[in-house]
Design a protein around this motif. Sequence first.
Motif, PDB file in Angstrom:
ATOM      1  N   PRO A  23      -7.451 -21.795  -6.743  1.00  0.00           N
ATOM      2  CA  PRO A  23      -6.475 -20.349  -7.312  1.00  0.00           C
ATOM      3  C   PRO A  23      -7.006 -19.228  -6.550  1.00  0.00           C
ATOM      4  O   PRO A  23      -6.297 -18.080  -6.696  1.00  0.00           O
ATOM      5  CB  PRO A  23      -6.371 -20.469  -8.570  1.00  0.00           C
ATOM      6  CG  PRO A  23      -7.567 -21.256  -9.019  1.00  0.00           C
ATOM      7  CD  PRO A  23      -7.714 -22.322  -7.994  1.00  0.00           C
ATOM      8  N   LYS A  52       2.298 -15.140  -6.689  1.00  0.00           N
ATOM      9  CA  LYS A  52       2.537 -16.185  -5.883  1.00  0.00           C
ATOM     10  C   LYS A  52       0.964 -16.732  -5.653  1.00  0.00           C
ATOM     11  O   LYS A  52       0.308 -15.886  -4.850  1.00  0.00           O
ATOM     12  CB  LYS A  52       3.144 -16.452  -4.733  1.00  0.00           C
ATOM     13  CG  LYS A  52       3.374 -17.779  -3.904  1.00  0.00           C
ATOM     14  CD  LYS A  52       4.405 -17.602  -3.106  1.00  0.00           C
ATOM     15  CE  LYS A  52       4.011 -16.755  -1.776  1.00  0.00           C
ATOM     16  NZ  LYS A  52       5.038 -16.843  -0.579  1.00  0.00           N
ATOM     17  N   VAL A  53       0.445 -17.842  -5.683  1.00  0.00           N
ATOM     18  CA  VAL A  53      -0.598 -18.521  -5.638  1.00  0.00           C
ATOM     19  C   VAL A  53      -0.707 -19.129  -4.250  1.00  0.00           C
ATOM     20  O   VAL A  53      -1.366 -18.887  -3.246  1.00  0.00           O
ATOM     21  CB  VAL A  53      -1.351 -19.495  -6.605  1.00  0.00           C
ATOM     22  CG1 VAL A  53      -2.664 -20.117  -6.134  1.00  0.00           C
ATOM     23  CG2 VAL A  53      -1.333 -18.552  -7.957  1.00  0.00           C
ATOM     24  N   VAL A  54       0.246 -20.176  -4.121  1.00  0.00           N
ATOM     25  CA  VAL A  54       0.375 -20.732  -2.718  1.00  0.00           C
ATOM     26  C   VAL A  54       1.856 -21.191  -2.772  1.00  0.00           C
ATOM     27  O   VAL A  54       2.723 -21.346  -3.644  1.00  0.00           O
ATOM     28  CB  VAL A  54      -0.443 -22.201  -2.722  1.00  0.00           C
ATOM     29  CG1 VAL A  54      -1.758 -21.926  -2.502  1.00  0.00           C
ATOM     30  CG2 VAL A  54      -0.141 -23.032  -3.645  1.00  0.00           C
ATOM     31  N   LYS A  67      -6.694 -18.969  -2.947  1.00  0.00           N
ATOM     32  CA  LYS A  67      -5.186 -19.238  -2.808  1.00  0.00           C
ATOM     33  C   LYS A  67      -5.027 -20.420  -1.351  1.00  0.00           C
ATOM     34  O   LYS A  67      -4.332 -19.997  -0.530  1.00  0.00           O
ATOM     35  CB  LYS A  67      -4.407 -18.073  -2.617  1.00  0.00           C
ATOM     36  CG  LYS A  67      -4.294 -17.083  -3.492  1.00  0.00           C
ATOM     37  CD  LYS A  67      -3.366 -15.781  -3.428  1.00  0.00           C
ATOM     38  CE  LYS A  67      -3.354 -14.979  -4.741  1.00  0.00           C
ATOM     39  NZ  LYS A  67      -2.496 -13.758  -4.441  1.00  0.00           N
TER      40      LYS A  67
END
Length: 437
Positions: free
Chosen positions: A245, A190-192, A248
């Motif tokens: 990215p 998960k990035v955000v 994040k």
Amino acid sequence: MSPRYVCLQGAVLVILTGCGDTASLPVQSGYGPDPALPEPRQTLLPTVNIAKATGWPEGAKPHAAPGFRVEAFATDLDHPRWLYVLPNGDVLVAESDAPPKPESGGIRDWIMKKVMARAGSGGKSANRITLLRDKDGDGTPEQRTVFLEGLNSPFGMALVGDQFYVANTDALLRFPYKEGTTRIEAVGEKVVDLPAGPINHHWTKNVIANKDGTRLYVTSGSNSNVAENGMNAEVNRAAILEIDPEQKTLRLFASGLRNPNGLAWQPDSGELWTTVNERDLIGSDLVPDYMTSVQDGGFYGWPYSYFGQHVDQRVEPPRPDLVAKALVPDYALGAHTASLGLAFHEGSRLPERYRNGAFIGQHGSWNRKPRSGYKVVFVPFRAGQPSGEAEDILTGFVSSDEEAMGRPVGVAIDRTGAILVADDVGNTLWRVTPSGR
């Protein structure tokens, strides 16, 4: 049969067969940089005019404009919504539908499910991305595999180096990618988080990377028509979000865009462009959907105004300070056309007048009389700006019996320069090419 059930059936029949007002202007008047914007018209019942989704009869297909031909590139897909072409030419298809929502048990939810089913949506989401490989570029994929599965209503996709990004409805994920791979088994990182929650009115999230991959841009549609759920429900919605990215983190890049979907970099100007679905329930002639360049920090009106400073009197409390800042979109695409897909054509396969112009997938109206959209259109560009009238490229998605055999959504350009169109009702990926040598 109980009287209550008969009443419910009657209510659904009224909704599905049409009610509300009829357009006073041709849909073409709502196209271009200066569309016609008549006075709003509110009716006792909303305008509903749904083309029943049936799928394509055997041997049937859309109609291509003169100079083009169309053939099926892939069939038997499960609600294909969005497309992405990898550098090696592999075509990725996000097969996806809306995520499940909490059951209220109310009449409104029951009716809405019937409406969605008639329009060809609301089924269980396949939650996967399918890969199609056509090595020789002849329009017939030799290989078809499940590229990713177990996702959550996926939509947008982007490759940055060896990282493959997927915009689920509730989060941006990334996966390790090696050129030529036909399936990713790794668990996504998960990035955000992305705006979701129990309402999640506009669930689709698209994603695009800048040239050097240091920033990603994600679309986030509103949680309402005109903020009737309150502005607290609209945090980071009706917006395009910029994501770092590596760190994040995310920030609001542009706002006041009711439901942005398509994202593409305009080849001449290098600017980010988006297609936006505008608000409903003020008549068949309002409000035109549009495409526009996106300014960092730009505000585009929603919910307080539309197409610049045209105030929407339904929104309380008003915000004249924000209305004064509202930017006018660059190019209107017709009222209620549901303009979603967006792709600029940079190759030389098509005649010169199509170079660097925009192909747009119009999913089609559910609330306009007569219907609008249900086609793919082209808008010419010159020096980075729209430079002429929209041209129909792919039509014939609605039958003579007024049933939707297909509905175009995502649009992409393959490595040969052909136009690819995802059709989520026909469960088909169409390929459009020049008809001559």
